[in-house]
Design an enzyme around this catalytic site. Structure first.
Site, PDB file in Angstrom:
ATOM      1  N   ASP A 222     -10.086 -14.362  -8.517  1.00 27.01           N
ATOM      2  CA  ASP A 222      -8.636 -14.501  -8.520  1.00 27.01           C
ATOM      3  C   ASP A 222      -8.210 -14.897  -9.930  1.00 27.01           C
ATOM      4  O   ASP A 222      -8.551 -15.980 -10.422  1.00 27.01           O
ATOM      5  CB  ASP A 222      -8.231 -15.570  -7.494  1.00 27.01           C
ATOM      6  CG  ASP A 222      -6.730 -15.684  -7.307  1.00 27.01           C
ATOM      7  OD1 ASP A 222      -5.981 -15.219  -8.200  1.00 27.01           O
ATOM      8  OD2 ASP A 222      -6.297 -16.243  -6.283  1.00 27.01           O
ATOM      9  N   HIS A 223      -7.444 -14.009 -10.582  1.00 26.28           N
ATOM     10  CA  HIS A 223      -7.068 -14.265 -11.974  1.00 26.28           C
ATOM     11  C   HIS A 223      -6.098 -15.430 -12.109  1.00 26.28           C
ATOM     12  O   HIS A 223      -5.824 -15.889 -13.244  1.00 26.28           O
ATOM     13  CB  HIS A 223      -6.448 -13.004 -12.587  1.00 26.28           C
ATOM     14  CG  HIS A 223      -7.003 -12.666 -13.940  1.00 26.28           C
ATOM     15  ND1 HIS A 223      -7.159 -13.605 -14.935  1.00 26.28           N
ATOM     16  CD2 HIS A 223      -7.451 -11.500 -14.468  1.00 26.28           C
ATOM     17  CE1 HIS A 223      -7.668 -13.034 -16.015  1.00 26.28           C
ATOM     18  NE2 HIS A 223      -7.864 -11.752 -15.760  1.00 26.28           N
ATOM     19  N   ARG A 224      -5.591 -15.944 -11.012  1.00 24.43           N
ATOM     20  CA  ARG A 224      -4.696 -17.095 -11.083  1.00 24.43           C
ATOM     21  C   ARG A 224      -5.462 -18.383 -11.352  1.00 24.43           C
ATOM     22  O   ARG A 224      -4.904 -19.336 -11.915  1.00 24.43           O
ATOM     23  CB  ARG A 224      -3.886 -17.230  -9.796  1.00 24.43           C
ATOM     24  CG  ARG A 224      -2.934 -16.079  -9.531  1.00 24.43           C
ATOM     25  CD  ARG A 224      -2.284 -16.221  -8.162  1.00 24.43           C
ATOM     26  NE  ARG A 224      -3.267 -16.155  -7.075  1.00 24.43           N
ATOM     27  CZ  ARG A 224      -2.969 -16.247  -5.783  1.00 24.43           C
ATOM     28  NH1 ARG A 224      -1.693 -16.416  -5.416  1.00 24.43           N
ATOM     29  NH2 ARG A 224      -3.917 -16.170  -4.874  1.00 24.43           N
TER      30      ARG A 224
END
Length: 521
Positions: free
Chosen positions: A491-493
């Site tokens: 998850d790039h968050r």
């Protein structure tokens, strides 16, 4: 005097709102003990045997095998307490004064001696999530015309009394029927419109204003996201309950109405027109232009839950994937050295799991989740490691609790236990939920790489391909080595590419040089 108790489908936890009846474990007229399993149901998570907190005689079952039952709807009714003398001798093998019978000639077995009236009233005390065994609170119910039950099982006549081969006597001789049925409901006529004195009944009250019957938050959210007014949807569930399939059908029908009309060519087959309120077609006739040999598989149970979770993951998580090839020759050699005669066997998946926990200790950003309500990244202190397991019922992800605190030997034993339980269909909800990171060994299918879908609401998943002999430069020379492809979907968050790349590189280094793990023991 016998008292009829209504046992409803309890809240099985994890926000589940319905379950599918897989197999009935009792028959009508059968004597059951307190906490005896009466039905096996399939939820979106697992197969569960549901115990009944009452002991006595089963007077009715609600729902056929394969039917979906919402939480809070009745499963069985049980006649508990002493047996009336006037019904004695109706059951083979019972003495006068100790037997029970039903009006209409259907036999009703006697309650077990241990199940006294006081025990029946108090229940067993052993409960599942979300229900108890005390006296049930009064529950307002709408009376369906004719008492029809869409579940296909025993019908409930006006007045709320459950019917079945032995249900009539239970209703006549049980003034204290539980389950929250009002006494006034018995005065409602077959049409559900007038009471005993001719006053307007439930049907007349609902003619002016219709209450939207929705239990599932998923159904409400689906309708809200698609701009659908639930008051205009006719539910196909019990008592008009609106199910997910009803909302999906309404959305599909609205989309078909909004499409531009196409003039059919001469000789073309006209699509079927669905009339509002008419029975929905099934099978090959369910869609316009359906092929005669096509097969339609309902997305329900575990399959439906997995489909929803995959869709939600792709819809909510901005995922990215990186991968690397690694030389696993030394890792295989280390495993052979560990599996000495007389010692517990260590699996390759356990070694990879141990590498994952060491990598997560170094890169804790990936052992996290995103709280979308508060817009916060939540880093989790413990590693509950899920691993993908293929079973006859589909893909499941058992969870190894506190994997970070286990040795390789402990991990191997727990993974073996969970895998065996998963194949037998006996995993509990606790063993299938609350994972923080997932290990996916798709190499068992003979493939090299993949871009797996993150197991929502987790933040990352490590994929492991097959280990195959390939040419590899080892110590400056070309050699045949055992090579594996590793992929990390994240998850790039929760992190940037540098963190994800560092995690994957550390995993690859440990695969190539297992001695690096000695630093973290």
């Amino acid at each position: 005097m016998a008292v009829v108790r209504e046992f409803t489908l309890p809240d099985l936890g994890e926000g589940l709102t319905e379950a599918t009846i897989v197999h009935w474990l009792v028959e009508v007229g059968e004597v059951v003990a307190i906490d005896q399993p009466v039905v096996e149901v399939e939820t979106a998570k697992a197969m569960v045997e549901v115990p009944c907190p009452y002991g006595g005689v089963v007077t009715a079952r609600f729902g056929e095998e394969g039917a979906e039952v919402p939480v809070g709807e009745p499963l069985v009714t049980v006649a508990v307490g002493a047996v009336p003398d006037d019904l004695a001798g109706a059951v083979p093998g019972t003495e006068p004064g100790s037997g029970a019978g039903a009006q209409g000639g259907a036999p009703e077995a006697a309650a077990p001696p241990a199940a006294s009236a006081e025990e029946a009233d108090s229940g067993s005390g052993n409960v599942l999530v979300g229900y108890g065994t005390g006296a049930a609170a009064a529950r307002r119910r709408r009376i369906r015309p004719g008492g029809a039950s869409p579940l296909g099982g025993a019908q409930r006549p006006p007045g709320g009394a459950a019917t079945g081969p032995a249900g009539a006597a239970g209703a006549d001789h049980a003034p204290g029927v539980s389950g929250g049925v009002h006494a006034e409901a018995a005065a409602v006529g077959p049409a559900g419109t007038t009471g005993a004195d001719g006053a307007p009944g439930a049907g007349a009250e609902e003619a002016g204003s219709r209450t939207v019957a929705v239990i599932s938050p998923l159904v409400r959210r689906m309708a809200r996201e698609n701009g659908l007014d639930l008051s205009e949807v006719t539910g196909s569930g019990r008592d008009g309950l609106i199910l997910r399939t009803d909302v999906e059908c309404a959305i599909r029908e609205r989309q078909e109405r909004e499409l531009p009309r196409v003039v059919p060519l001469p000789g073309a087959v006209k699509p079927a027109v669905t009339t509002p309120g008419a029975a929905r077609p099934t099978g090959a006739a369910a869609g316009a232009g359906a092929l005669p040999d096509e097969e339609r598989i309902p997305l329900k149970g575990m399959v439906g839950a997995a489909a929803e979770k995959f869709s939600r993951s792709r819809r909510e998580i901005p995922e990215a994937t990186c991968w690397v090839d690694a030389d696993a020759t030394e890792l295989l050699a280390a495993r052979r050295a560990m599996n000495v005669p007389g010692a517990p066997k260590v699996s390759l998946l356990a070694l990879l799991a141990r590498i994952c926990t060491a990598a997560l200790a170094r890169f804790p950003q990936l052992n996290a989740t995103v709280d979308t309500k508060t817009q916060e990244i939540v880093r989790l202190p413990a590693v509950h490691l899920g691993f993908a397991a293929q079973t006859e019922r589909g893909l499941v992800v058992p969870v190894v609790r506190d994997a970070h605190a286990r040795t390789v030997e402990d991990l191997s034993a727990e993974i073996a236990r969970l895998t065996e339980t998963a194949r037998a269909g006996g995993l509990s909800l606790a063993e299938l939920t609350h994972g923080t990171f997932t290990l996916n060994n798709y190499g068992v299918f003979g493939v090299d790489g993949s871009t797996p879908i993150i197991n929502h609401p987790e933040a990352a998943m490590l994929g492991v391909g097959r280990i195959a002999a390939k040419p590899w430069v080892h110590e400056g020379e070309l050699a045949v080595r055992q090579v594996v492809q590793l992929s990390l979907t994240f998850d790039h968050r929760v992190c940037d590419g540098g963190t994800a790349g560092g995690f994957l590189r550390f995993v690859a280094d440990c695969v190539e040089q297992p001695a690096l793990l000695l630093r973290t023991l």
